[in-house]
Design an enzyme around this catalytic site. Structure first.
Site, mmCIF file in Angstrom:
data_model
loop_
_atom_site.group_PDB
_atom_site.id
_atom_site.type_symbol
_atom_site.label_atom_id
_atom_site.label_comp_id
_atom_site.label_asym_id
_atom_site.label_seq_id
_atom_site.Cartn_x
_atom_site.Cartn_y
_atom_site.Cartn_z
ATOM 1 N N ILE A 71 0.722 -1.563 0.154
ATOM 2 C CA ILE A 71 -0.375 0.268 -0.466
ATOM 3 C C ILE A 71 0.868 1.156 0.200
ATOM 4 O O ILE A 71 1.508 1.152 0.817
ATOM 5 C CB ILE A 71 -1.237 0.405 1.242
ATOM 6 C CG1 ILE A 71 -1.499 -1.081 0.859
ATOM 7 C CG2 ILE A 71 -1.735 1.342 1.299
ATOM 8 C CD1 ILE A 71 -2.747 -1.015 2.528
ATOM 9 N N ALA A 72 0.828 2.156 -0.868
ATOM 10 C CA ALA A 72 1.630 3.322 -1.269
ATOM 11 C C ALA A 72 1.048 4.385 -1.320
ATOM 12 O O ALA A 72 -0.075 4.470 -2.219
ATOM 13 C CB ALA A 72 2.780 3.188 -2.193
ATOM 14 N N VAL A 73 1.003 5.248 -0.821
ATOM 15 C CA VAL A 73 0.826 6.932 -0.732
ATOM 16 C C VAL A 73 1.126 7.886 -1.421
ATOM 17 O O VAL A 73 2.841 7.976 -0.273
ATOM 18 C CB VAL A 73 -0.312 7.612 0.495
ATOM 19 C CG1 VAL A 73 -1.117 8.209 0.400
ATOM 20 C CG2 VAL A 73 -1.460 6.193 0.553
ATOM 21 N N GLU A 105 2.699 -7.469 6.284
ATOM 22 C CA GLU A 105 4.536 -7.044 6.859
ATOM 23 C C GLU A 105 4.641 -5.389 6.856
ATOM 24 O O GLU A 105 3.878 -4.978 6.343
ATOM 25 C CB GLU A 105 5.758 -7.520 6.647
ATOM 26 C CG GLU A 105 6.110 -8.766 6.300
ATOM 27 C CD GLU A 105 4.849 -9.956 5.100
ATOM 28 O OE1 GLU A 105 4.469 -9.677 4.668
ATOM 29 O OE2 GLU A 105 5.231 -10.827 5.507
ATOM 30 N N ASN A 110 7.195 1.487 11.768
ATOM 31 C CA ASN A 110 6.463 2.581 10.712
ATOM 32 C C ASN A 110 4.997 2.539 11.410
ATOM 33 O O ASN A 110 3.794 1.427 11.487
ATOM 34 C CB ASN A 110 6.056 2.141 9.370
ATOM 35 C CG ASN A 110 5.247 2.976 8.631
ATOM 36 O OD1 ASN A 110 4.703 3.997 9.156
ATOM 37 N ND2 ASN A 110 4.916 3.266 7.491
ATOM 38 N N TYR A 117 -3.686 -0.016 9.870
ATOM 39 C CA TYR A 117 -4.429 -1.586 10.267
ATOM 40 C C TYR A 117 -5.006 -1.583 11.709
ATOM 41 O O TYR A 117 -6.111 -2.267 11.359
ATOM 42 C CB TYR A 117 -2.928 -2.199 9.826
ATOM 43 C CG TYR A 117 -2.424 -1.943 8.600
ATOM 44 C CD1 TYR A 117 -3.148 -1.395 7.523
ATOM 45 C CD2 TYR A 117 -1.031 -1.848 8.894
ATOM 46 C CE1 TYR A 117 -2.312 -1.376 6.311
ATOM 47 C CE2 TYR A 117 0.118 -1.406 7.587
ATOM 48 C CZ TYR A 117 -0.084 -0.747 6.233
ATOM 49 O OH TYR A 117 -0.083 -0.934 5.036
#
Length: 153
Positions: A71-73, A105, A110, A117
Site C-alpha cells: 500500500i503506497a500513498v 508485513e 512505521n 491497520y
C-alpha cells in the site's frame, strides 16, 4: 476529498513505478509490479485525484487467503485518508472474494501505518526478524480475519 479508486491497468505502470520509487527504500521493479495485474491471483487498485496517481494497493490471494503486498500513498497526500480509502477498497474486494483473512508485513518503526491497520481490525500476530533492508529492520506481521466483527480503534 475521496480519491477515485479502480482496478490498475498496464498503462498506469509508469506512474505506479514512479510512486513506488518515492515511497519505498527497496522499490519493486516494473516487472514485479506488472505481475500483480493478473486478476485471477491479484487485486491491484489505484487511487487518483484527478489525473494524479496518489496511491495504490494490492493483494495476492490463493483459495480463501489474502496477502497484502503493498500500500503506497504519495507523501503530499498522507494523513488525509488516502491510505484508509485504499485499504478500505482492498478489504471490500477481499470480502467480495470471500477471503477468510488478509495479512501483511509493516516496518516495526512505521507506527502510522500500524495505527491505520489496527483501525481496520488488523491485529499483530508475529514478527519477521530483519525482514526489511535499507535499513535493516524487523517487520510486524498483522492480520485481519474477515467476517468477524472488527473493533475500530
Amino acid at each position: 476529498m475521496r480519491p477515485v479508486i479502480a482496478d490498475a491497468v498496464s498503462e498506469q505502470l509508469p506512474d505506479i513505478c514512479a510512486l513506488e520509487q518515492i515511497c519505498f527504500s527497496s522499490p519493486w521493479t516494473e516487472e514485479q509490479l506488472a505481475i500483480q495485474l493478473n486478476p485471477s491471483m491479484f487485486v491491484f487498485l489505484t487511487a487518483y485525484d484527478g489525473t494524479q496517481l496518489v496511491g495504490y494497493g494490492a493483494f495476492q490471494y490463493v483459495l480463501d487467503e489474502g496477502y497484502i503486498s503493498n500500500i503506497a500513498v504519495a507523501p503530499a497526500y498522507r494523513r488525509q485518508g488516502m491510505g484508509g480509502a485504499v485499504l478500505d477498497a482492498l478489504l471490500k474486494r477481499a470480502e467480495e472474494l470471500s477471503l477468510s483473512f488478509l495479512t501483511l508485513e509493516v516496518r516495526a518503526s512505521n507506527e502510522a501505518a500500524q495505527g491505520l491497520y489496527r483501525s481496520r481490525g488488523f491485529r499483530e500476530v508475529g514478527t519477521r526478524r530483519a525482514y526489511y533492508s535499507r535499513p535493516t529492520e524487523d517487520a510486524v506481521l498483522m492480520t485481519v480475519f474477515l467476517g468477524e466483527e472488527t473493533e475500530k480503534a
